[in-house]
Design an enzyme around this catalytic site. Structure first.
Site, PDB file in Angstrom:
ATOM      1  N   ASP A 169      53.154  44.857  80.501  1.00  0.00           N
ATOM      2  CA  ASP A 169      54.278  45.528  81.175  1.00  0.00           C
ATOM      3  C   ASP A 169      54.622  44.649  82.373  1.00  0.00           C
ATOM      4  O   ASP A 169      53.869  44.600  83.349  1.00  0.00           O
ATOM      5  CB  ASP A 169      53.836  46.933  81.607  1.00  0.00           C
ATOM      6  CG  ASP A 169      54.869  47.634  82.493  1.00  0.00           C
ATOM      7  OD1 ASP A 169      55.921  47.033  82.800  1.00  0.00           O
ATOM      8  OD2 ASP A 169      54.606  48.788  82.897  1.00  0.00           O
ATOM      9  N   TRP A 203      50.366  52.260  86.926  1.00  0.00           N
ATOM     10  CA  TRP A 203      51.235  52.102  85.755  1.00  0.00           C
ATOM     11  C   TRP A 203      50.447  51.881  84.474  1.00  0.00           C
ATOM     12  O   TRP A 203      50.762  52.450  83.428  1.00  0.00           O
ATOM     13  CB  TRP A 203      52.256  50.988  85.985  1.00  0.00           C
ATOM     14  CG  TRP A 203      53.249  51.367  87.049  1.00  0.00           C
ATOM     15  CD1 TRP A 203      53.363  50.802  88.287  1.00  0.00           C
ATOM     16  CD2 TRP A 203      54.214  52.425  86.992  1.00  0.00           C
ATOM     17  NE1 TRP A 203      54.345  51.441  88.999  1.00  0.00           N
ATOM     18  CE2 TRP A 203      54.886  52.437  88.234  1.00  0.00           C
ATOM     19  CE3 TRP A 203      54.574  53.358  86.030  1.00  0.00           C
ATOM     20  CZ2 TRP A 203      55.906  53.347  88.531  1.00  0.00           C
ATOM     21  CZ3 TRP A 203      55.587  54.268  86.316  1.00  0.00           C
ATOM     22  CH2 TRP A 203      56.241  54.253  87.551  1.00  0.00           C
ATOM     23  N   LYS A 232      64.555  46.542  88.135  1.00  0.00           N
ATOM     24  CA  LYS A 232      63.886  46.037  89.335  1.00  0.00           C
ATOM     25  C   LYS A 232      64.289  44.598  89.630  1.00  0.00           C
ATOM     26  O   LYS A 232      64.730  44.282  90.715  1.00  0.00           O
ATOM     27  CB  LYS A 232      62.368  46.105  89.156  1.00  0.00           C
ATOM     28  CG  LYS A 232      61.881  47.519  88.957  1.00  0.00           C
ATOM     29  CD  LYS A 232      60.388  47.567  88.756  1.00  0.00           C
ATOM     30  CE  LYS A 232      59.977  48.913  88.225  1.00  0.00           C
ATOM     31  NZ  LYS A 232      60.420  50.034  89.056  1.00  0.00           N
TER      32      LYS A 232
HETATM   33  C1  LIG Z   1      55.125  48.295  86.308  1.00  0.00           C
HETATM   34  C2  LIG Z   1      55.993  49.471  86.026  1.00  0.00           C
HETATM   35  N1  LIG Z   1      55.950  50.026  84.805  1.00  0.00           N
HETATM   36  C3  LIG Z   1      56.712  51.086  84.500  1.00  0.00           C
HETATM   37  C4  LIG Z   1      57.579  51.639  85.422  1.00  0.00           C
HETATM   38  C5  LIG Z   1      58.433  52.784  85.010  1.00  0.00           C
HETATM   39  O1  LIG Z   1      59.612  52.249  84.543  1.00  0.00           O
HETATM   40  P1  LIG Z   1      60.896  53.102  84.072  1.00  0.00           P
HETATM   41  O2  LIG Z   1      61.313  53.907  85.254  1.00  0.00           O
HETATM   42  O3  LIG Z   1      61.842  52.021  83.673  1.00  0.00           O
HETATM   43  O4  LIG Z   1      60.468  53.957  82.925  1.00  0.00           O
HETATM   44  C6  LIG Z   1      57.662  51.075  86.718  1.00  0.00           C
HETATM   45  C7  LIG Z   1      58.560  51.572  87.774  1.00  0.00           C
HETATM   46  O5  LIG Z   1      59.371  52.399  87.723  1.00  0.00           O
HETATM   47  C8  LIG Z   1      56.839  49.978  87.021  1.00  0.00           C
HETATM   48  O6  LIG Z   1      56.883  49.423  88.227  1.00  0.00           O
END
Ligand SMILES: Cc1ncc(COP(=O)(O)O)c(C=O)c1O
Length: 261
Positions: A178, A104, A202
Site C-alpha cells: 500500500d 493502515w 495524497k
Molecule cells: C497508507 C494509507 N492507506 C490507506 C488509506 C485510506 O485510503 P482511502 O481513504 O483512499 O481509502 C490512507 C489514508 O487515507 C493511507 O494513508
C-alpha cells in the site's frame, strides 16, 4: 489570493500550474467544445487522456511491461478487500501473510481476515508502531498467496526505505504494498513487488482514483465472490473501462504526471 501551506496527508496540495490548466480547460478541452467532466468515457478524446496518463505514470515509475496499470475506484480501503478477493485464491487455504507496522497495515490485515487465513508475520504494535521489525525476524510462511505491507504508514510515520526481498527470506510469494502516501516520491523496485495500490488523493490528484499496478501473472485468481468490476483481470482486459472510470480524477492525475515528468 493567498494559498495556505497545506501539509494535510490528503486530499492534499496540488501544483498551482495544474489547477490553472484544469481551470482553463474546464469548459473546452483542446477545442472539442466540452470539458472533460462532460465527455463520454468511451469517446476518442477521453481515450487519449487515459492512455497518455497511463503511459506517463509508467514512464515516471519505470513500470516494466509485464505489469498492468489499472485506474480503479474505491480508495485504498476498498482495495484492502479487493486485493484479497483477487489474490487469496492463489493459495488453497487462502493463506495471506501481513507485516504490521502501523494503523493502515493493521486495518488491511483485519479486512483480509474476512476473506481467508491471515497470519501476522511481524508486528511492531508492542513498540507503539515506531519501527520496522528486522525482516530476518519475520515469521513468514513458505508460500502464502501474498505478503502485504504498507510501505509508508501515514499516521505512525513508519516508512520502508527498501522493500524486502521475500525470496531471500525464504518466502515464495508476491509482495503487495500500500503505497498511498509516498507514491511518486521515490523509485520502486519492481523486482520485489507483485502489486502496488494506493489512493490518488495524497500525492497525485483528486480523490476518486485508486491506482493498482499489478504483475501479469497475478491476474486471473479472483474468488467467485469478487465483484466483476473489481476483478483486476477484467480491469486489465478492459483497459480500466469495466465501468465508467473516474474521468475527471484521471484527467487531473494525468496533468500532474506531465507536471512531474
Ligand atoms: C497508507 C494509507 N492507506 C490507506 C488509506 C485510506 O485510503 P482511502 O481513504 O483512499 O481509502 C490512507 C489514508 O487515507 C493511507 O494513508
Amino acid at each position: 489570493m493567498a494559498r495556505p501551506y497545506n501539509f494535510s496527508a490528503g486530499p492534499a496540495t496540488m501544483p498551482e500550474s495544474v489547477l490553472r490548466q484544469a481551470a482553463a480547460e474546464m469548459l473546452d478541452w483542446h477545442g472539442c467544445g466540452m470539458g472533460v467532466m462532460e465527455m463520454s468515457h468511451r469517446g476518442a478524446a477521453f481515450g487519449e487522456i487515459l492512455e497518455q496518463a497511463q503511459a506517463d505514470l509508467r514512464a515516471l515509475l519505470a513500470i516494466p511491461p509485464h505489469f498492468h496499470v489499472l485506474f480503479s475506484q474505491g480508495g485504498a480501503l476498498a482495495h484492502n478487500a479487493i486485493v484479497p478477493l483477487n489474490l487469496a485464491g492463489r493459495h488453497p487455504e487462502r493463506a495471506m501473510d501481513f507485516v504490521v507496522t502501523g494503523g493502515w497495515s493493521q486495518k488491511s490485515a483485519r479486512e483480509a481476515q474476512r476473506y481467508g487465513d491471515v497470519h501476522i508475520a511481524a508486528s511492531s504494535a508492542d513498540e507503539g508502531f515506531v519501527c520496522i521489525p528486522p525482516p530476518q525476524q519475520w515469521r513468514l510462511r513458505e508460500r502464502p498467496a501474498y505478503v502485504h505491507l504498507c510501505s509508508n504508514e501515514t499516521i505512525h510515520g513508519v516508512e520502508f526505505h527498501t522493500l524486502p526481498d521475500l525470496a531471500a527470506l525464504g518466502c515464495d510469494a508476491p509482495l503487495v504494498i500500500d503505497f498511498s502516501s509516498h507514491v511518486l516520491s521515490r523509485p520502486i523496485d519492481w523486482d520485489r513487488v507483485g502489486l502496488a495500490f494506493g489512493g490518488a488523493q495524497k500525492n497525485i490528484g483528486p480523490a476518486g482514483l485508486t491506482l493498482v499496478i499489478v504483475r501479469e501473472d497475478l491476474l486471473g485468481h479472483a474468488l467467485p465472490i469478487c465483484p466483476t468490476v473489481f476483478d483486476y483481470r477484467t480491469l486489465a482486459e478492459q483497459h480500466s473501462m469495466a465501468n465508467t472510470p473516474p474521468t475527471w480524477a484521471i484527467y487531473v492525475a494525468g496533468l500532474v504526471f506531465r507536471w512531474a515528468a
